[in-house]
Design a protein around this motif. Sequence first.
Motif, PDB file in Angstrom:
ATOM      1  N   PHE A 352     -24.471 -64.550 -10.767  1.00 20.62           N
ATOM      2  CA  PHE A 352     -25.853 -64.164 -10.499  1.00 20.62           C
ATOM      3  C   PHE A 352     -26.419 -64.889  -9.278  1.00 20.62           C
ATOM      4  CE2 PHE A 352     -25.523 -63.858 -15.222  1.00 20.62           C
ATOM      5  CZ  PHE A 352     -25.720 -62.491 -15.341  1.00 20.62           C
ATOM      6  N   GLU A 353     -27.226 -64.188  -8.504  1.00 22.90           N
ATOM      7  CA  GLU A 353     -28.039 -64.833  -7.491  1.00 22.90           C
ATOM      8  C   GLU A 353     -29.087 -65.704  -8.199  1.00 22.90           C
ATOM      9  OE1 GLU A 353     -26.100 -61.240  -6.022  1.00 22.90           O
ATOM     10  OE2 GLU A 353     -27.336 -61.685  -7.779  1.00 22.90           O
ATOM     11  N   SER A 354     -29.627 -66.696  -7.513  1.00 20.39           N
ATOM     12  CA  SER A 354     -30.492 -67.679  -8.173  1.00 20.39           C
ATOM     13  C   SER A 354     -31.704 -67.036  -8.840  1.00 20.39           C
ATOM     14  CB  SER A 354     -30.946 -68.744  -7.164  1.00 20.39           C
ATOM     15  OG  SER A 354     -31.637 -68.141  -6.074  1.00 20.39           O
ATOM     16  N   ASP A 355     -32.344 -66.061  -8.172  1.00 15.18           N
ATOM     17  CA  ASP A 355     -33.524 -65.432  -8.777  1.00 15.18           C
ATOM     18  C   ASP A 355     -33.142 -64.552  -9.962  1.00 15.18           C
ATOM     19  OD1 ASP A 355     -32.210 -63.738  -6.964  1.00 15.18           O
ATOM     20  OD2 ASP A 355     -33.995 -62.495  -6.691  1.00 15.18           O
ATOM     21  N   ILE A 356     -31.983 -63.894  -9.874  1.00 22.03           N
ATOM     22  CA  ILE A 356     -31.517 -63.058 -10.984  1.00 22.03           C
ATOM     23  C   ILE A 356     -31.120 -63.935 -12.167  1.00 22.03           C
ATOM     24  CG2 ILE A 356     -29.862 -61.318 -11.713  1.00 22.03           C
ATOM     25  CD1 ILE A 356     -31.816 -60.305  -9.640  1.00 22.03           C
ATOM     26  N   LEU A 357     -30.455 -65.065 -11.882  1.00 21.98           N
ATOM     27  CA  LEU A 357     -30.075 -65.980 -12.957  1.00 21.98           C
ATOM     28  C   LEU A 357     -31.316 -66.506 -13.673  1.00 21.98           C
ATOM     29  CD1 LEU A 357     -28.031 -67.630 -14.547  1.00 21.98           C
ATOM     30  CD2 LEU A 357     -28.136 -69.379 -12.750  1.00 21.98           C
ATOM     31  N   GLN A 358     -32.347 -66.825 -12.926  1.00 17.14           N
ATOM     32  CA  GLN A 358     -33.578 -67.316 -13.540  1.00 17.14           C
ATOM     33  C   GLN A 358     -34.170 -66.268 -14.480  1.00 17.14           C
ATOM     34  OE1 GLN A 358     -36.555 -68.498 -10.704  1.00 17.14           O
ATOM     35  NE2 GLN A 358     -37.916 -69.350 -12.249  1.00 17.14           N
ATOM     36  N   LEU A 359     -34.140 -65.016 -14.059  1.00 16.31           N
ATOM     37  CA  LEU A 359     -34.666 -63.928 -14.889  1.00 16.31           C
ATOM     38  C   LEU A 359     -33.813 -63.723 -16.140  1.00 16.31           C
ATOM     39  CD1 LEU A 359     -36.582 -61.456 -15.238  1.00 16.31           C
ATOM     40  CD2 LEU A 359     -34.899 -60.134 -13.946  1.00 16.31           C
ATOM     41  N   VAL A 360     -32.484 -63.595 -15.951  1.00 19.87           N
ATOM     42  CA  VAL A 360     -31.577 -63.342 -17.074  1.00 19.87           C
ATOM     43  C   VAL A 360     -31.557 -64.526 -18.031  1.00 19.87           C
ATOM     44  CG1 VAL A 360     -29.161 -62.978 -17.714  1.00 19.87           C
ATOM     45  CG2 VAL A 360     -30.138 -61.742 -15.769  1.00 19.87           C
ATOM     46  N   ASP A 361     -31.486 -65.733 -17.475  1.00 22.16           N
ATOM     47  CA  ASP A 361     -31.398 -66.931 -18.302  1.00 22.16           C
ATOM     48  C   ASP A 361     -32.673 -67.126 -19.122  1.00 22.16           C
ATOM     49  OD1 ASP A 361     -29.716 -69.136 -19.017  1.00 22.16           O
ATOM     50  OD2 ASP A 361     -31.081 -70.461 -17.933  1.00 22.16           O
ATOM     51  N   LEU A 377     -26.750 -54.480 -16.177  1.00 27.29           N
ATOM     52  CA  LEU A 377     -27.818 -55.468 -16.021  1.00 27.29           C
ATOM     53  C   LEU A 377     -29.179 -54.789 -15.913  1.00 27.29           C
ATOM     54  CD1 LEU A 377     -28.659 -58.440 -15.423  1.00 27.29           C
ATOM     55  CD2 LEU A 377     -28.158 -57.979 -13.016  1.00 27.29           C
ATOM     56  N   LEU A 378     -29.199 -53.574 -15.390  1.00 25.98           N
ATOM     57  CA  LEU A 378     -30.455 -52.864 -15.155  1.00 25.98           C
ATOM     58  C   LEU A 378     -31.175 -52.518 -16.452  1.00 25.98           C
ATOM     59  CD1 LEU A 378     -29.245 -50.447 -12.320  1.00 25.98           C
ATOM     60  CD2 LEU A 378     -30.399 -52.653 -12.082  1.00 25.98           C
ATOM     61  N   ARG A 379     -30.461 -52.543 -17.589  1.00 30.35           N
ATOM     62  CA  ARG A 379     -31.101 -52.219 -18.858  1.00 30.35           C
ATOM     63  C   ARG A 379     -32.073 -53.305 -19.322  1.00 30.35           C
ATOM     64  NH1 ARG A 379     -25.777 -50.486 -21.059  1.00 30.35           N
ATOM     65  NH2 ARG A 379     -25.609 -48.233 -20.759  1.00 30.35           N
ATOM     66  N   LEU A 380     -31.978 -54.491 -18.738  1.00 29.99           N
ATOM     67  CA  LEU A 380     -32.811 -55.601 -19.198  1.00 29.99           C
ATOM     68  C   LEU A 380     -34.244 -55.506 -18.704  1.00 29.99           C
ATOM     69  CD1 LEU A 380     -30.470 -58.712 -18.855  1.00 29.99           C
ATOM     70  CD2 LEU A 380     -30.806 -57.195 -20.802  1.00 29.99           C
ATOM     71  N   THR A 381     -34.486 -54.738 -17.664  1.00 28.94           N
ATOM     72  CA  THR A 381     -35.819 -54.703 -17.073  1.00 28.94           C
ATOM     73  C   THR A 381     -36.059 -53.372 -16.387  1.00 28.94           C
ATOM     74  OG1 THR A 381     -37.272 -55.730 -15.420  1.00 28.94           O
ATOM     75  CG2 THR A 381     -34.905 -55.805 -14.990  1.00 28.94           C
ATOM     76  N   ASP A 382     -37.324 -53.022 -16.257  1.00 29.36           N
ATOM     77  CA  ASP A 382     -37.692 -51.821 -15.514  1.00 29.36           C
ATOM     78  C   ASP A 382     -37.754 -52.091 -14.013  1.00 29.36           C
ATOM     79  OD1 ASP A 382     -37.946 -50.365 -17.852  1.00 29.36           O
ATOM     80  OD2 ASP A 382     -40.052 -50.925 -18.116  1.00 29.36           O
ATOM     81  N   GLU A 383     -37.715 -53.376 -13.646  1.00 30.85           N
ATOM     82  CA  GLU A 383     -37.777 -53.741 -12.240  1.00 30.85           C
ATOM     83  C   GLU A 383     -36.418 -53.516 -11.573  1.00 30.85           C
ATOM     84  OE1 GLU A 383     -40.536 -54.678 -10.714  1.00 30.85           O
ATOM     85  OE2 GLU A 383     -41.656 -54.491 -12.595  1.00 30.85           O
TER      86      GLU A 383
END
Length: 481
Positions: A352-361, A377-383
């Motif tokens: 994960f990129e740092s911003d994506i890791l922060q979101l997923v984590d 991964l896209l299922r976790l958020t509408d963004e």
Amino acid sequence: MTDRFIESCEQEQLHLSGHIQAFGALLMVDHESCVRHVSANFSALAITEQTPKVGERVCAPIDALLRNYQSTSCTSIFGFSGVNEAFSVWVTPQPTGTLLEFAKAAEGSVVTITEPEFPAFRDEDERNFYRHQLLEWVAHVTGHQRVMYYQFLEEGDGQVVDEYVASDVQGSYLDLHFPASDIPKVARRIYEKTPWRQIADATSEAVPIKGESHLDLTLSCLRSVSPYHLQYMSNMGVESSVSFSIVSQNNLTALLSCQSMTPRTLSLELLNYISSIVDTFSLRERGWESQARFAFLDTLNLGSAALKSLLGQPQLNDGLWSEIINVLMQQFEADGVVICTDEMLYSHGISFESDILQLVDGWFVEQEESIFATDSLLRLTDEPLLSQVAGFCAFKVRLGQVNHLRVYCCRQEFIHHVSWGGNPNKPKETAGAGVPTSPRSSFARWVEKRLGHSRPWSSLVALRLHHYRKLFEESRFIRSL
């Protein structure tokens, strides 16, 4: 599939339709043997000489049937002599009384039907062989022209994994996927509680139920058909269908679905008999799956010896973390691994990129479940997310009161093709009164180039995640973190 269509399907109160199908008649009786609901066609079918009326006691023949039923406490089939012909009665206990549903009795005995035999399956090929035999047998005894084994997938969609098609029917749905909205959650919950569902004639008018309140038809075998599903059947060219529920651990895992291009009514006795055969096959299948899981656990114990040795070290340095990550990448067939706590982070490969890791984590830490897997991964958020990671599986181990060790096994995008029964994203708009949107009108093979997904995780990935989570949890070094 549009959100508008999915929402309208999920909000439909199927169990409170207030109507039944015309191939039978319904009578709801309270605990004092008084009629609370009766279908408008009860008199026309000449079931009893005296027509039941709401608020009055049942006639003597019905009262005798109820007394016979009181010796049982579950849904049962009884014979009943009508005015001119014999009926079968599907009797179901309800919180407020007893539901009786009458349909014409079978002309012959189902005992004379030669039933298939299912030995214990030794491997997947043998399971597939006997599954197809089951479909052929069901087609033979029902007369339906198409019989499918419709498997529900983890993301909610369905796939036809096996199919029997009569020689006079064109086209095949084998291997095609169908969107989750084709069988909404509200319908699946009813399938989980009922052994089968028959739609005898999709072209016939539904029969209203007389009564002072709404009658719960969840367990009814005569419940009327949703207008959305009637349109769906019409678009497929189907006028009659039967579906048998395949349930494992109270979850609907598959449907054995039969279709006929002309109206066809099966007797309650035959439907119940076929359901028992389907249950026998399902029992054999679950037994084989259990054996496969035990064999998989044996291989897990052998394959995790190297990791167990690494985790047995009293303290871990950067070199040991790298070895642990390499083992995890191999065991999970991952393209990269991330291991982190609130104070440290190790990673290798696609991650994960740092911003994506922060979101997923942040999301995973808040989840009650200690494991998770997705191929998108896209299922976790509408963004919209821009990441080299397309899918991941993960587990976490508690460290103290608030902190966790998190392990993410990542996979990159895997562009592949999925064949659908029609384009699931384009339902046909209609101007019909009361039905603002209908299902798609074509079920021809439509191939999707699937982007934003990784290679799918194995159906046994949860066992693997639990196993490796336990290894970390029981390791010596975990106490030092």
